[in-house]
Scaffold this motif. Structure first.
Motif, short mmCIF file in Angstrom:
data_model
loop_
_atom_site.label_atom_id
_atom_site.label_comp_id
_atom_site.label_asym_id
_atom_site.label_seq_id
_atom_site.Cartn_x
_atom_site.Cartn_y
_atom_site.Cartn_z
N ALA A 138 0.83 -1.20 0.00
CA ALA A 138 0.00 0.00 0.00
C ALA A 138 0.86 1.26 0.00
CB ALA A 138 -0.92 0.00 1.22
N MET A 139 1.95 1.25 0.77
CA MET A 139 2.86 2.40 0.78
C MET A 139 3.44 2.63 -0.62
SD MET A 139 3.29 3.92 3.85
CE MET A 139 4.98 4.44 4.17
N ASN A 140 3.67 1.56 -1.35
CA ASN A 140 4.21 1.66 -2.72
C ASN A 140 3.20 2.22 -3.70
OD1 ASN A 140 6.88 0.92 -2.71
ND2 ASN A 140 6.53 -1.16 -3.42
N ASN A 141 1.92 1.94 -3.47
CA ASN A 141 0.93 2.19 -4.51
C ASN A 141 -0.03 3.33 -4.21
OD1 ASN A 141 1.04 -0.08 -6.76
ND2 ASN A 141 1.63 -1.01 -4.83
N LEU A 142 0.11 3.96 -3.06
CA LEU A 142 -0.66 5.15 -2.75
C LEU A 142 0.25 6.37 -2.85
CD1 LEU A 142 -2.66 3.97 0.40
CD2 LEU A 142 -3.62 4.47 -1.85
N ASN A 143 -0.28 7.49 -3.32
CA ASN A 143 0.54 8.69 -3.26
C ASN A 143 0.66 9.12 -1.80
OD1 ASN A 143 -1.73 10.39 -2.55
ND2 ASN A 143 -2.32 10.41 -4.72
N LYS A 144 1.62 10.00 -1.53
CA LYS A 144 1.93 10.35 -0.14
C LYS A 144 0.73 10.89 0.63
CE LYS A 144 5.13 10.99 3.15
NZ LYS A 144 4.36 11.57 4.26
N PRO A 145 -0.02 11.84 0.10
CA PRO A 145 -1.18 12.35 0.85
C PRO A 145 -2.20 11.26 1.17
CG PRO A 145 -0.63 13.86 -0.91
CD PRO A 145 0.19 12.64 -1.14
N ASP A 146 -2.48 10.38 0.21
CA ASP A 146 -3.45 9.31 0.45
C ASP A 146 -2.91 8.31 1.48
OD1 ASP A 146 -5.26 10.42 -1.27
OD2 ASP A 146 -4.74 9.13 -2.97
N ALA A 147 -1.63 7.99 1.38
CA ALA A 147 -1.04 7.07 2.36
C ALA A 147 -1.11 7.66 3.75
CB ALA A 147 0.42 6.77 1.98
N ASP A 148 -0.81 8.95 3.88
CA ASP A 148 -0.91 9.59 5.19
C ASP A 148 -2.33 9.54 5.71
OD1 ASP A 148 1.77 10.19 5.10
OD2 ASP A 148 1.49 12.27 4.48
N ALA A 149 -3.29 9.69 4.80
CA ALA A 149 -4.70 9.77 5.22
C ALA A 149 -5.27 8.41 5.61
CB ALA A 149 -5.53 10.38 4.09
N VAL A 150 -4.92 7.36 4.88
CA VAL A 150 -5.62 6.09 5.09
C VAL A 150 -4.79 5.01 5.79
CG1 VAL A 150 -7.07 6.53 3.08
CG2 VAL A 150 -5.04 5.11 2.83
N LEU A 151 -3.47 5.19 5.87
CA LEU A 151 -2.65 4.13 6.43
C LEU A 151 -2.18 4.39 7.86
CD1 LEU A 151 -0.34 3.09 3.44
CD2 LEU A 151 -2.47 2.03 4.22
N GLY A 152 -2.36 5.60 8.36
CA GLY A 152 -1.87 5.92 9.69
C GLY A 152 -2.38 4.97 10.75
N GLY A 153 -3.68 4.76 10.77
CA GLY A 153 -4.26 3.86 11.76
C GLY A 153 -3.86 2.41 11.55
N GLN A 154 -3.78 2.01 10.27
CA GLN A 154 -3.41 0.62 9.96
C GLN A 154 -1.98 0.31 10.41
OE1 GLN A 154 -5.44 -1.65 8.76
NE2 GLN A 154 -7.18 -0.35 8.27
N ILE A 155 -1.06 1.24 10.13
CA ILE A 155 0.33 1.00 10.51
C ILE A 155 0.51 1.12 12.01
CG2 ILE A 155 2.70 1.88 10.25
CD1 ILE A 155 2.07 2.46 7.35
N ALA A 156 -0.28 1.99 12.64
CA ALA A 156 -0.24 2.08 14.11
C ALA A 156 -0.63 0.74 14.73
CB ALA A 156 -1.17 3.19 14.59
N MET A 157 -1.70 0.11 14.21
CA MET A 157 -2.11 -1.20 14.73
C MET A 157 -1.05 -2.25 14.45
SD MET A 157 -6.24 -1.55 14.16
CE MET A 157 -6.23 -1.19 12.39
N ALA A 158 -0.42 -2.17 13.28
CA ALA A 158 0.63 -3.14 12.95
C ALA A 158 1.82 -2.99 13.87
CB ALA A 158 1.06 -2.96 11.49
N LYS A 159 2.16 -1.76 14.23
CA LYS A 159 3.27 -1.53 15.14
C LYS A 159 2.99 -2.18 16.49
CE LYS A 159 5.88 1.00 18.15
NZ LYS A 159 5.69 1.20 19.59
N VAL A 160 1.77 -2.02 16.99
CA VAL A 160 1.39 -2.66 18.25
C VAL A 160 1.42 -4.18 18.09
CG1 VAL A 160 -0.47 -2.96 19.92
CG2 VAL A 160 0.00 -0.69 18.99
N GLY A 161 0.86 -4.67 16.99
CA GLY A 161 0.82 -6.11 16.77
C GLY A 161 2.20 -6.73 16.67
N ALA A 162 3.12 -6.05 15.99
CA ALA A 162 4.48 -6.58 15.85
C ALA A 162 5.18 -6.65 17.20
CB ALA A 162 5.28 -5.71 14.88
N GLY A 163 4.98 -5.62 18.03
CA GLY A 163 5.58 -5.65 19.36
C GLY A 163 5.05 -6.80 20.20
#
Length: 447
Positions: A352-377
């Protein structure tokens, strides 16, 4: 379409112990990786094994990493992959840099090359050695690169991009960690607007003890997020700047630093972007920062779990190998299932980071990556916990068969704490998802 051919499992660089390698490196096809990614992975592994991985455990025991490690990576251009994709092509080519390790053209660099690079840095299982390299280029340089004035970029980027100088990201304070909007370090214009006078403190600043500059969050306005700006503060031989090393769970390896600013004068031209936009600039790099934490945590978990798998396969108790006990296999399976699920999510977010432009990635992936960071820990914590039970006394002994597990057990917090506390990130994730949902409802989406 990505090349689906797989790397031959007899590749001598690969560790065939179950869970040690990501599935795409073995005999499981993947749609994400091309020949470019495979060539990059081999080159990265060869370089990083030689200069970092083979020495990592010894350095951890000694409590220090040689200062020339940074220089070795810098001279090979191997700090550049810390940057977000796409790379700043014009800047790098002006510096005479056109490819990395002779196999990767700068134009081809994407977030899967970044994923591979971070995975190889942490493949030895240790946070400390890579922690001396990543934070400055990965977190301190991007705000300057993306939002600094032309003059500031021309002045600082040639040194920072080549590793001849170093910066760090200085946001966290003694009283403001995840609560970035309430930082108290102030920057006030003086001498007719030529300088900012900076007063305050920053804490837990990775690599700060070695840095030439600090990309610093300061308060230039009133309370709250709209009063925050970013200022690049020279650290070396600057009157009013004092630094002291901090002892954290891995000692002083990562150059973790407490920085005091007492009436420090900083040229106003060192302001990044506009006053009051600092928090916005910081937030736009959080996806990149947290993705690197996700990758490193899962790679550490791989090292722990594969170590436990190998140990249980040779250790005998009560007349049979440990792995012949169903309860042992069950522990390995539970940890392994969680690990591979988290890795699959990481690859999806990387795509998704590869295929979204920066503004869209910032808008839609912030919560997803936050959850992934918690999950990875939590996956790393789970793998360490199961490995400690399976290795028994060896897992708490700083020599012998379990010494690596013992070291990694002290590093779990270095994934779970930086980049936002887990409770804050989970709350952020739901708030972001709720905002997106409400926006779509207003646009006429059906429940």
């Amino acid at each position: 379409m990505a090349n689906r051919n797989t790397v031959a499992p007899e590749d001598p660089q690969l560790d065939l112990t179950p869970f040690a390698e990501a599935p795409w490196l073995l005999d499981i096809p993947s749609p994400f990786y091309t020949d470019s990614h495979r060539a990059w992975q081999k080159a990265c592994r060869g370089f990083i094994n030689k200069h970092l991985s083979e020495h990592g455990l010894r350095w951890v025991k000694e409590g220090t990493v040689p200062l020339d490690l940074h220089r070795t990576f810098a001279e090979a251009g191997m700090l550049i992959p810390c940057l977000p994709a796409p790379l700043p092509l014009q800047r790098l080519k002006q510096l005479g840099i056109h490819e990395l390790l002779g196999v990767l053209k700068l134009e081809d660099y994407d977030y899967f090359h970044f994923l591979i690079y971070v995975a190889e840095l942490y493949r030895c299982g240790l946070w400390g050695p890579a922690g001396t390299l990543v934070p400055g280029m990965s977190f301190g340089t991007p705000p300057i690169l993306h939002y600094g004035s032309q003059e500031l970029q021309d002045r600082l980027l040639p040194g920072l991009l080549t590793g001849k100088t170093r910066t760090c990201i200085a946001v966290t304070e003694p009283g403001a960690g995840s609560d970035v909007a309430n930082i108290e370090t102030t920057a006030t214009l003086v001498q007719g607007g030529k300088y900012y006078k900076v007063d305050g403190s920053k804490k837990w600043i990775s690599t700060g003890i070695w840095a030439d500059y600090a990309t610093t969050a300061v308060r230039t306005g009133g309370p709250g997020p709209s009063g925050i700006s970013i200022l690049v503060i020279p650290l070396k031989d600057t009157p009013g700047v004092t630094r002291r090393s901090m002892d954290i769970s891995i000692g002083k390896m990562a150059g973790t630093t407490f920085i005091d600013f007492d009436n420090v004068l900083v040229p106003a031209t060192n302001l990044v972007g506009k006053e009051g936009y600092g928090l916005r600039y910081i937030l736009t790099n959080f996806n990149h920062e947290r993705l690197s934490l996700v990758i490193s945590a899962i790679v550490q978990a791989r090292k722990v779990l594969s170590t436990a798998f190998a140990y249980t396969s040779r250790r005998e108790a009560f007349g049979k190998r440990l792995i012949d006990q169903p309860v042992v296999r069950h522990r390995l399976a539970k940890a392994g299932a969680a690990l591979e699920a988290e890795w699959a999510r990481t690859e999806q977010l990387t795509y998704a980071m590869n295929n979204l432009n920066k503004p869209d990635a910032d808008a839609v992936l912030g919560g997803q990556i936050a959850m992934a960071k918690v999950g990875a820990g939590k996956v790393l914590e789970k793998c360490v916990s199961h490995a400690q039970v399976l290795l028994g006394g060896n897992s708490v002994t700083r020599t012998g068969q379990g010494e690596l597990v013992e070291v990694i057990s002290r590093e779990v917090g270095l994934t779970r704490v930086p980049g936002g506390s887990e409770d804050i990130l989970m709350d952020l994730a739901i708030r972001e998802l709720a905002k997106q949902w409400e926006r779509k409802l207003k646009q006429g989406a059906r429940l």
